[in-house]
Design an enzyme around this catalytic site. Sequence first.
Site, mmCIF file in Angstrom:
data_model
loop_
_atom_site.group_PDB
_atom_site.id
_atom_site.type_symbol
_atom_site.label_atom_id
_atom_site.label_comp_id
_atom_site.label_asym_id
_atom_site.label_seq_id
_atom_site.Cartn_x
_atom_site.Cartn_y
_atom_site.Cartn_z
ATOM 1 N N CYS A 124 -32.436 49.427 6.291
ATOM 2 C CA CYS A 124 -32.590 50.892 6.393
ATOM 3 C C CYS A 124 -33.664 51.430 5.439
ATOM 4 O O CYS A 124 -33.981 52.612 5.473
ATOM 5 C CB CYS A 124 -31.272 51.595 6.105
ATOM 6 S SG CYS A 124 -30.076 51.332 7.400
ATOM 7 N N TYR A 153 -29.355 57.157 2.859
ATOM 8 C CA TYR A 153 -28.787 55.838 2.540
ATOM 9 C C TYR A 153 -29.919 54.849 2.264
ATOM 10 O O TYR A 153 -29.872 54.083 1.294
ATOM 11 C CB TYR A 153 -27.926 55.385 3.734
ATOM 12 C CG TYR A 153 -27.511 53.934 3.718
ATOM 13 C CD1 TYR A 153 -26.452 53.498 2.929
ATOM 14 C CD2 TYR A 153 -28.166 52.987 4.520
ATOM 15 C CE1 TYR A 153 -26.068 52.155 2.928
ATOM 16 C CE2 TYR A 153 -27.787 51.657 4.527
ATOM 17 C CZ TYR A 153 -26.734 51.253 3.728
ATOM 18 O OH TYR A 153 -26.359 49.927 3.727
ATOM 19 N N LYS A 196 -19.922 49.241 12.888
ATOM 20 C CA LYS A 196 -21.279 49.038 13.417
ATOM 21 C C LYS A 196 -21.203 48.674 14.894
ATOM 22 O O LYS A 196 -20.153 48.361 15.416
ATOM 23 C CB LYS A 196 -21.975 47.913 12.656
ATOM 24 C CG LYS A 196 -21.925 48.034 11.166
ATOM 25 C CD LYS A 196 -22.996 49.011 10.716
ATOM 26 C CE LYS A 196 -23.103 49.024 9.215
ATOM 27 N NZ LYS A 196 -23.145 47.702 8.640
ATOM 28 N N ARG A 287 -35.397 47.821 15.885
ATOM 29 C CA ARG A 287 -35.485 47.215 14.549
ATOM 30 C C ARG A 287 -35.179 45.716 14.653
ATOM 31 O O ARG A 287 -34.189 45.324 15.246
ATOM 32 C CB ARG A 287 -34.480 47.883 13.608
ATOM 33 C CG ARG A 287 -34.306 47.145 12.296
ATOM 34 C CD ARG A 287 -33.375 47.876 11.366
ATOM 35 N NE ARG A 287 -33.953 49.115 10.895
ATOM 36 C CZ ARG A 287 -33.258 50.113 10.359
ATOM 37 N NH1 ARG A 287 -31.958 50.038 10.272
ATOM 38 N NH2 ARG A 287 -33.862 51.196 9.925
HETATM 39 P P1 NAD Z 1 -18.204 47.648 3.138
HETATM 40 O O1 NAD Z 1 -18.136 49.130 3.240
HETATM 41 O O2 NAD Z 1 -17.219 46.844 3.912
HETATM 42 O O3 NAD Z 1 -18.147 47.189 1.614
HETATM 43 C C1 NAD Z 1 -18.535 47.999 0.559
HETATM 44 C C2 NAD Z 1 -17.372 48.082 -0.412
HETATM 45 O O4 NAD Z 1 -17.750 48.892 -1.522
HETATM 46 C C3 NAD Z 1 -16.124 48.711 0.196
HETATM 47 O O5 NAD Z 1 -15.028 47.825 0.167
HETATM 48 C C4 NAD Z 1 -15.875 49.928 -0.669
HETATM 49 O O6 NAD Z 1 -14.499 50.226 -0.883
HETATM 50 C C5 NAD Z 1 -16.583 49.543 -1.947
HETATM 51 N N1 NAD Z 1 -16.845 50.727 -2.741
HETATM 52 C C6 NAD Z 1 -17.420 51.884 -2.323
HETATM 53 N N2 NAD Z 1 -17.423 52.784 -3.311
HETATM 54 C C7 NAD Z 1 -16.846 52.165 -4.390
HETATM 55 C C8 NAD Z 1 -16.558 52.594 -5.699
HETATM 56 N N3 NAD Z 1 -16.888 53.825 -6.129
HETATM 57 N N4 NAD Z 1 -15.949 51.715 -6.534
HETATM 58 C C9 NAD Z 1 -15.611 50.471 -6.127
HETATM 59 N N5 NAD Z 1 -15.869 50.019 -4.883
HETATM 60 C C10 NAD Z 1 -16.468 50.863 -4.025
HETATM 61 O O7 NAD Z 1 -19.690 47.243 3.550
HETATM 62 P P2 NAD Z 1 -20.342 45.810 3.810
HETATM 63 O O8 NAD Z 1 -20.756 45.780 5.225
HETATM 64 O O9 NAD Z 1 -19.473 44.733 3.298
HETATM 65 O O10 NAD Z 1 -21.661 45.934 2.941
HETATM 66 C C11 NAD Z 1 -21.792 45.361 1.643
HETATM 67 C C12 NAD Z 1 -23.139 45.730 1.065
HETATM 68 O O11 NAD Z 1 -24.200 45.288 1.919
HETATM 69 C C13 NAD Z 1 -23.349 47.229 0.886
HETATM 70 O O12 NAD Z 1 -24.084 47.462 -0.289
HETATM 71 C C14 NAD Z 1 -24.190 47.615 2.083
HETATM 72 O O13 NAD Z 1 -24.956 48.761 1.851
HETATM 73 C C15 NAD Z 1 -25.047 46.375 2.256
HETATM 74 N N6 NAD Z 1 -25.526 46.231 3.636
HETATM 75 C C16 NAD Z 1 -24.660 45.899 4.632
HETATM 76 C C17 NAD Z 1 -25.137 45.756 5.922
HETATM 77 C C18 NAD Z 1 -24.215 45.379 7.052
HETATM 78 O O14 NAD Z 1 -24.708 45.225 8.163
HETATM 79 N N7 NAD Z 1 -22.926 45.229 6.849
HETATM 80 C C19 NAD Z 1 -26.499 45.968 6.208
HETATM 81 C C20 NAD Z 1 -27.350 46.311 5.174
HETATM 82 C C21 NAD Z 1 -26.854 46.424 3.875
#
Ligand code: NAD
Length: 326
Positions: A124, A153, A196, A287
């Site tokens: 992103c 984001y 997603k 993308r």
């Molecule tokens: P997810 O939402 O399942 O995991 C993120 C976790 O962060 C959640 O469990 C949430 O509870 C925790 N979190 C949020 N705020 C918090 C806080 N204040 N304190 C403690 N924990 C907190 O998402 P994901 O898909 O597992 O993504 C993991 C990482 O990878 C993220 O940084 C996301 O931006 C990045 N990412 C994911 C994707 C994807 O396709 N899944 C793509 C690009 C980037």
Amino acid sequence: MHNQKKALVCGAGGFIGGHLVERLKKEGYWVRGVDIKQHEYRKTAADEFVQGDLRDQGLCRSITKDIHFDELYQLAADMGGAGYIFTGEHDAVVMHNSATINLNMAESAKETGIKKLFYSSSACIYPEHIQKEANNPGLKETDAYPAAPDSEYGWEKLFSERMFLSYARNFGLEVHIARFHNIFGPYGTWTGGREKAPAAMCRKVAEAADGGTIEVWGDGEQTRTFLYIDECLEGIRRLMESAVSGPVNIGSDELISINNLAKMAMEIAGKKISINHIPGPLGVRGRSSDNTYIQQALGWRPMSRLIDGMRVTYTWIAKQVGENGK
Ligand code: NAD
């Protein structure tokens, strides 16, 4: 514990973090997971799980101070699918929460001398204007600048990439950054508005009756690539073991339209379903991940086929929906 490598996984209650904990455990690590919530879909594999808010600098200090961690994986973020991050309604909250977590963890890593840190950035961050065609040739790491992400984001991720890299330059932290491109698989959000496209399509198809209809946002011709979770973990681990700092794309280059993704889910389910196109948040038009650099840098790139990961994911989601996978 004494002879084991120790890893701290922030975001361990989430989709990728939960899988990463499992992977690190299989590799023999001692793992402390941290998240504001417990994992929704399974019991954590972490040796220790701290439930707490990483926006709180005090918590970040306390979880990094008592044990010397060899590696820190920072995956916690205020996250969501297009339904959460592209409507504009959550912009301030997303930016505030994720930036605060990242600032806190960078500072704690510096204070406690954690040498190696992984940060999960995102596709992103890439400029909107080079993603206007459905037939996207693939985003190269160098395409990030001049910067023009299509969401706050994405801007926050770009800021945090730079912030972690500046800690690497100024404080000697070893930082490894990946830009994930749509990671999917079982044990991830599949309902509630933050899911997603792969999970959403699997759920809609699993919920629909044979001969029924599902809804798809826009004309469904917007394209993406989707990477199965196991290959994402392989990429993270290879990046952490390498001398490459990044940012490196971790994504697939198998481009598919959302309509065809829905059809793939129907084929797996063995159902005939029609698609009703409705207005909804869309994100960019096309993308894909250019994997030239990861191949060069790590001698490896993701190779799995989308259909294989979709089969596993559909089966898991259909089970959640209460079906038997057919
Ligand atoms: P997810 O939402 O399942 O995991 C993120 C976790 O962060 C959640 O469990 C949430 O509870 C925790 N979190 C949020 N705020 C918090 C806080 N204040 N304190 C403690 N924990 C907190 O998402 P994901 O898909 O597992 O993504 C993991 C990482 O990878 C993220 O940084 C996301 O931006 C990045 N990412 C994911 C994707 C994807 O396709 N899944 C793509 C690009 C980037």
